[in-house]
Motif scaffolding. Structure first.
Motif, PDB file in Angstrom:
ATOM      1  N   UNK A 197     -13.180 -61.381  36.985  1.00 30.83           N
ATOM      2  CA  UNK A 197     -11.905 -60.712  36.354  1.00 30.83           C
ATOM      3  C   UNK A 197     -11.863 -61.509  35.087  1.00 30.83           C
ATOM      4  N   UNK A 198     -11.846 -60.636  33.706  1.00 30.26           N
ATOM      5  CA  UNK A 198     -11.635 -60.966  32.478  1.00 30.26           C
ATOM      6  C   UNK A 198     -10.144 -60.797  31.992  1.00 30.26           C
ATOM      7  N   UNK A 199      -9.558 -61.731  31.712  1.00 33.63           N
ATOM      8  CA  UNK A 199      -7.906 -61.587  31.505  1.00 33.63           C
ATOM      9  C   UNK A 199      -7.705 -61.383  29.799  1.00 33.63           C
ATOM     10  N   UNK A 200      -6.817 -60.754  29.724  1.00 34.69           N
ATOM     11  CA  UNK A 200      -6.377 -60.494  28.066  1.00 34.69           C
ATOM     12  C   UNK A 200      -6.407 -62.084  27.256  1.00 34.69           C
ATOM     13  N   UNK A 201      -7.110 -62.021  26.269  1.00 34.50           N
ATOM     14  CA  UNK A 201      -7.011 -63.101  25.362  1.00 34.50           C
ATOM     15  C   UNK A 201      -7.861 -64.236  25.700  1.00 34.50           C
ATOM     16  N   UNK A 202      -8.604 -64.355  27.149  1.00 40.45           N
ATOM     17  CA  UNK A 202      -9.592 -65.280  27.519  1.00 40.45           C
ATOM     18  C   UNK A 202     -10.550 -65.468  26.566  1.00 40.45           C
ATOM     19  N   UNK A 203     -11.202 -66.656  26.317  1.00 44.09           N
ATOM     20  CA  UNK A 203     -12.566 -66.727  25.782  1.00 44.09           C
ATOM     21  C   UNK A 203     -13.684 -66.896  26.692  1.00 44.09           C
ATOM     22  N   UNK A 204     -14.525 -65.889  26.486  1.00 39.38           N
ATOM     23  CA  UNK A 204     -15.954 -65.862  27.257  1.00 39.38           C
ATOM     24  C   UNK A 204     -17.131 -66.005  26.646  1.00 39.38           C
ATOM     25  N   UNK A 205     -18.073 -66.750  27.218  1.00 39.35           N
ATOM     26  CA  UNK A 205     -19.164 -66.915  26.391  1.00 39.35           C
ATOM     27  C   UNK A 205     -20.232 -65.917  26.897  1.00 39.35           C
ATOM     28  N   UNK A 206     -21.013 -65.083  26.061  1.00 37.51           N
ATOM     29  CA  UNK A 206     -22.231 -64.030  26.341  1.00 37.51           C
ATOM     30  C   UNK A 206     -23.089 -64.978  25.559  1.00 37.51           C
ATOM     31  N   UNK A 207     -24.289 -65.394  26.627  1.00 38.90           N
ATOM     32  CA  UNK A 207     -25.350 -66.118  26.216  1.00 38.90           C
ATOM     33  C   UNK A 207     -26.549 -65.500  26.536  1.00 38.90           C
ATOM     34  N   UNK A 208     -27.622 -65.760  25.656  1.00 37.99           N
ATOM     35  CA  UNK A 208     -29.118 -65.316  26.110  1.00 37.99           C
ATOM     36  C   UNK A 208     -29.682 -66.468  27.040  1.00 37.99           C
ATOM     37  N   UNK A 209     -29.175 -67.380  27.172  1.00 34.49           N
ATOM     38  CA  UNK A 209     -29.649 -68.548  28.094  1.00 34.49           C
ATOM     39  C   UNK A 209     -29.417 -68.129  29.647  1.00 34.49           C
ATOM     40  N   UNK A 262      -9.361 -56.286  25.965  1.00 35.74           N
ATOM     41  CA  UNK A 262      -8.905 -55.346  26.940  1.00 35.74           C
ATOM     42  C   UNK A 262      -9.413 -55.900  28.228  1.00 35.74           C
ATOM     43  N   UNK A 263      -8.470 -56.325  29.131  1.00 36.72           N
ATOM     44  CA  UNK A 263      -8.979 -57.205  30.468  1.00 36.72           C
ATOM     45  C   UNK A 263      -9.525 -55.928  31.409  1.00 36.72           C
ATOM     46  N   UNK A 264     -10.073 -56.598  32.200  1.00 33.95           N
ATOM     47  CA  UNK A 264     -10.843 -55.722  33.569  1.00 33.95           C
ATOM     48  C   UNK A 264     -11.574 -56.617  34.253  1.00 33.95           C
ATOM     49  N   UNK A 265     -12.291 -55.850  35.172  1.00 34.59           N
ATOM     50  CA  UNK A 265     -13.524 -56.462  35.945  1.00 34.59           C
ATOM     51  C   UNK A 265     -14.701 -56.320  35.700  1.00 34.59           C
ATOM     52  N   UNK A 266     -15.533 -57.400  35.568  1.00 32.22           N
ATOM     53  CA  UNK A 266     -17.058 -57.278  35.253  1.00 32.22           C
ATOM     54  C   UNK A 266     -17.695 -57.256  36.302  1.00 32.22           C
ATOM     55  N   UNK A 267     -18.713 -56.177  36.275  1.00 35.19           N
ATOM     56  CA  UNK A 267     -19.439 -56.022  37.626  1.00 35.19           C
ATOM     57  C   UNK A 267     -20.933 -56.414  37.127  1.00 35.19           C
TER      58      UNK A 267
END
Ligand SMILES: Nc1ncnc2c1ncn2[C@@H]1O[C@H](COP(=O)(O)OP(=O)(O)O)[C@@H](O)[C@H]1O
Ligand SMILES: C=C(OP(=O)(O)O)C(=O)O
Ligand SMILES: [K+]
Ligand SMILES: [Mg+2]
Length: 594
Positions: A197-209, A262-267
């Motif tokens: 679950x990604x919540x509003x305002x959260x910082x996520x890292x997208x990585x090619x690692x 925009x929060x929501x569920x990552x599949x």
């Protein structure tokens, strides 16, 4: 045959003669399973029947639109009542093979009420068992689709084996479509978690690692090596076409820090697109091969398994299709695997006509298409592709989110029923289920909805004579091809004007059958062909009821044989009016069944 009337015979003369951005609106923010579960109001009394009989399933005049029942079992048992014991499956040259479900439908309701729109079901964890596959076949599945994005080859092989066994043992003619993964940008497997679950305002890292077992929190692996280089701070990152949104705030080497807007569920393996100044960004990712090295191995697998269709994801140009077709021709036994171009990218729209011309069919893959062009453009693009395919005589499938809410709920939304109706009204060859049949809770009910809505809408438009006649251009490359087209166009028109019961077509390659299907006549088309693989492939095309039958070049004897075989099975009766064409003798015959 005494009542037969030979209208004209046009023999081929000289075989050498030849005749000729996105806007400022972002995609609408729709939520997909299982982000937020809103309670859904259902109007059971008006929309669904409490106990559906077999005939109400199939006969639009007496049935409510939707089939109800408790779960798959309810629908299965309803459909099974109409389903006759397995047809005699034999390669005896004196016999005829017809799909046992179609046979039951014909007997039950006569020719007129048979469904013309074909149904494709994606097979996944909830439908891969023999019994579920049988239930889908009984429920009207014409083509089973396996998506190579998911599952192992071994899993796919077992599905193919089960479908083949079903066809052999139970008299179905379900075709198999293998869909390639393609070089799309997608997230990794979430370290084995079913979702995050990604919540509003959260910082996520997208990585090619890549991460082995211990994936850091709020970190997502991206499968595309150029990702960190291509994105810019300020870009918008869309998961699954907008189900979840992020803004790129910082780049640190291979890591891209993004804030959830925009929060929501990552599949797992969800598709990623990034947008800049209102359009999808195509940097080096536009140079990714349409057919990746993994796709080539999957294609080899599909050829070895003898699938009927290979659907190619993210097609950008006609060359890739031409190349694949010659690859298949050189490798497959009968080179009779049809190649379907998935129209789901901006490039595929730019080169639409040449791509469709090079392919054996197309799919309006609205899932990814809706992530690459503004959503409000998808309906007009769909209509354009459907029309173009019909003009060019290529079967077309409308796919994705037709009944998306049925992944979770036993009845569709009214809007979904309207969307299905529109695709049927456009007279697409086929409709496709994705998640609804692959991993949803109500696969059989979703299929039942497609079936009943198709039958109802087809009948309504036929009765109202609301279909605008479509200008069908000459597409043949030889004079002989043009004769075939003229014969089919005329036969279909005569069939409508005379109100005949059925069109019969005797066809070796299936070409004459598809030319008749292209005319979308009022009556069903009985297509007789001598090979099982051609018969399975014809199962994707609008209005065709494919039979396997050995026939000769002598139409008189073919007709006599067919009449007696079909009469013996109560599929036709004396006095039925039939128009017959064939690709051996270029003629149109109108006759009453003796
Ligand atoms: N072979 C499979 N194994 C596991 N899950 C599958 C399989 N095929 C499909 N699914 C599930 O069904 C969903 C919908 O299928 P589909 O639309 O074909 O794929 P996608 O969502 O990747 O475009 C997938 O997201 C996945 O969750
Ligand atoms: C059918 C589609 O392709 P896939 O499910 O493989 O992404 C689509 O994008 O709509
Ligand atoms: K795919
Ligand atoms: Mg896609």
């Amino acid at each position: 045959m005494s009542q037969s009337l030979q209208l004209f015979t046009a023999y081929s003369r000289s075989p050498n003669l030849t005749v000729p951005t996105h806007s400022d609106l972002n995609p609408t923010h729709t939520r997909r399973f299982p982000v937020t579960v809103f309670p859904k109001l259902t109007l059971k009394a008006s929309l669904s029947s409490s106990a559906s009989s077999s005939s109400s399933d199939l006969d639009p005049s007496s049935s409510p639109v939707l089939v109800s029942g408790n779960g798959a079992g309810g629908v299965l048992s309803a459909a099974t009542q109409a389903y006759a014991p397995p047809a005699v499956v034999s390669s005896d040259s004196s016999s005829i093979e017809v799909d046992s479900v179609k046979e039951a439908e014909l007997k039950e309701n006569g020719f007129r009420s048979t469904r013309r729109t074909k149904l494709v079901c994606t097979i996944g964890p909830t439908t891969c068992g023999f019994e579920q596959l049988e239930a889908l076949a009984v429920g009207g599945m014409n083509v089973a689709r396996i998506n190579m994005c998911h599952g192992t080859r071994q899993w796919h092989r077992s599905v193919i084996e089960r479908v083949r066994r079903l066809n052999e043992e139970k008299g179905f003619a379900v075709a198999i479509m293998m869909d390639t993964e393609g070089s799309e940008i997608h997230m990794g497997d979430l370290g084995g978690a079913p979702s995050a679950k990604a919540e509003d305002g959260e910082i996520w890292t997208f990585s090619v690692r890549t991460f082995d077992s211990n994936q850091p929190e709020r970190t997502i692996n991206v499968n595309y090596d150029g990702f960190a280089e291509d994105v810019k701070v300020g870009d918008e990152l869309l998961v699954d076409g907008g189900m979840v949104r992020f803004e790129v705030i910082e780049k640190i080497g291979p890591d891209v820090k993004c804030k959830c807007t925009d929060p929501g569920l990552l599949l797992p393996r969800a598709n990623l697109t990034f947008w800049r100044d209102g359009s999808v960004v195509r940097e080096r990712n536009a140079m990714l091969p349409t057919i990746s090295s993994k796709d080539w191995l999957d294609i080899d697998f599909g050829i070895a398994e003898g699938v009927d269709f290979i659907a190619i994801s993210f097609v950008k140009s006609a060359e890739v299709i031409t190349h694949l077709k010659s690859y298949i021709a050189a490798r497959s036994r009968d080179s009779d695997i049809a190649v379907i171009a998935k129209i789901e990218s901006i490039d595929s729209l730019k080169n639409l006509e040449e791509i469709i011309l090079a392919s054996d069919g197309a799919m309006v893959a609205r899932g990814d298409l809706g992530a690459q062009i503004p959503l409000e453009q998808v309906p007009s693009v769909q209509q354009k592709i459907v029309q173009l395919c019909r003009q060019l005589n290529k079967p077309v499938i409308v796919a994705s989110q037709l009944l998306e809410s049925m992944i979770e709920y036993p009845t569709p939304t009214r809007a979904e029923v309207a969307d299905v109706s529109e695709a049927v009204r456009q007279r697409a060859d086929a409709l496709m289920l994705s998640g609804e049949s692959a991993m949803g809770q109500y696969p059989m009910k979703a299929l039942a909805v497609l079936r009943s809505v198709s039958v109802r809408i087809e009948k309504w438009w036929r009765e109202e004579k609301r279909h605008d006649p479509m200008e069908l251009p000459d597409i043949g490359s030889s004079y002989s091809d043009n004769i075939s087209e003229e014969i089919c166009n005329s036969a279909a028109k005569m069939a409508n004007n005379l109100g005949v019961d059925a069109l019969f077509v005797y066809t070796k390659t299936g070409h004459m059958a598809s030319l008749l299907s292209r005319c979308r006549p009022d009556c069903p088309i009985f297509a007789f062909t001598s090979t099982t693989s051609v018969r399975r492939r014809l199962n994707l095309q609008w209005g065709l009821i494919p039979f396997r039958l050995s026939f000769s070049d002598d139409m008189e004897s073919n007709l006599n044989k067919t009449f007696s075989l079909l009469k013996a099975r109560n599929l036709i009766k004396s006095g039925d009016l039939v128009i017959a064409v064939s690709d051996m003798l270029q003629s149109i015959q109108v006759m009453y069944v003796p």
